[in-house]
Design a protein around this motif. Structure first.
Motif, PDB file in Angstrom:
ATOM      1  N   ARG A  59       0.839  -1.206   0.000  1.00  0.00           N
ATOM      2  CA  ARG A  59       0.000   0.000   0.000  1.00  0.00           C
ATOM      3  C   ARG A  59       0.872   1.253   0.000  1.00  0.00           C
ATOM      4  N   SER A  63       1.162   4.131  -2.933  1.00  0.00           N
ATOM      5  CA  SER A  63       0.932   5.541  -2.629  1.00  0.00           C
ATOM      6  C   SER A  63       2.110   6.381  -3.115  1.00  0.00           C
ATOM      7  N   GLU A  64       3.321   5.885  -2.885  1.00  0.00           N
ATOM      8  CA  GLU A  64       4.519   6.600  -3.348  1.00  0.00           C
ATOM      9  C   GLU A  64       4.551   6.690  -4.865  1.00  0.00           C
ATOM     10  N   LYS A  66       2.011   6.750  -6.864  1.00  0.00           N
ATOM     11  CA  LYS A  66       1.019   7.762  -7.240  1.00  0.00           C
ATOM     12  C   LYS A  66       1.599   9.167  -7.049  1.00  0.00           C
ATOM     13  N   ASP A  67       2.240   9.393  -5.888  1.00  0.00           N
ATOM     14  CA  ASP A  67       2.843  10.689  -5.613  1.00  0.00           C
ATOM     15  C   ASP A  67       3.926  11.036  -6.620  1.00  0.00           C
TER      16      ASP A  67
END
Length: 75
Positions: A59, A63-64, A66-67
């Motif tokens: 997860r 998230s990273e 996406k960032d």
């Protein structure tokens, strides 16, 4: 002199980490499914705990990714 910060391949490296972690997760699950009744409870618990941490890592990696992807679009 310090090398410049090159983040051009961060997304690829993160994706590779996700794939490796998923592979390790599946391997552990397969092991538990095949030998779960034969291994000591302590070892089974250790593997299950590790897989929970792997889920959290996946997860976090996603998230990273996406960032990083959003950051590269903003440049």
């Amino acid at each position: 002199m310090a090398k410049p910060d090159d983040r051009s391949d961060n997304v690829e490296k993160l994706q590779e980490s996700v794939q490796n972690t998923i592979g390790n997760f599946r391997e552990a699950e397969d092991y538990l499914n095949e030998f779960g009744d034969e291994i000591p409870v302590e070892e089974r618990n250790t593997i299950e705990d590790k897989n929970e941490r792997r889920k959290e890592s996946i997860r976090g990696f996603r998230s990273e990714i996406k960032d990083e992807a959003q950051g590269s679009q903003n440049q």
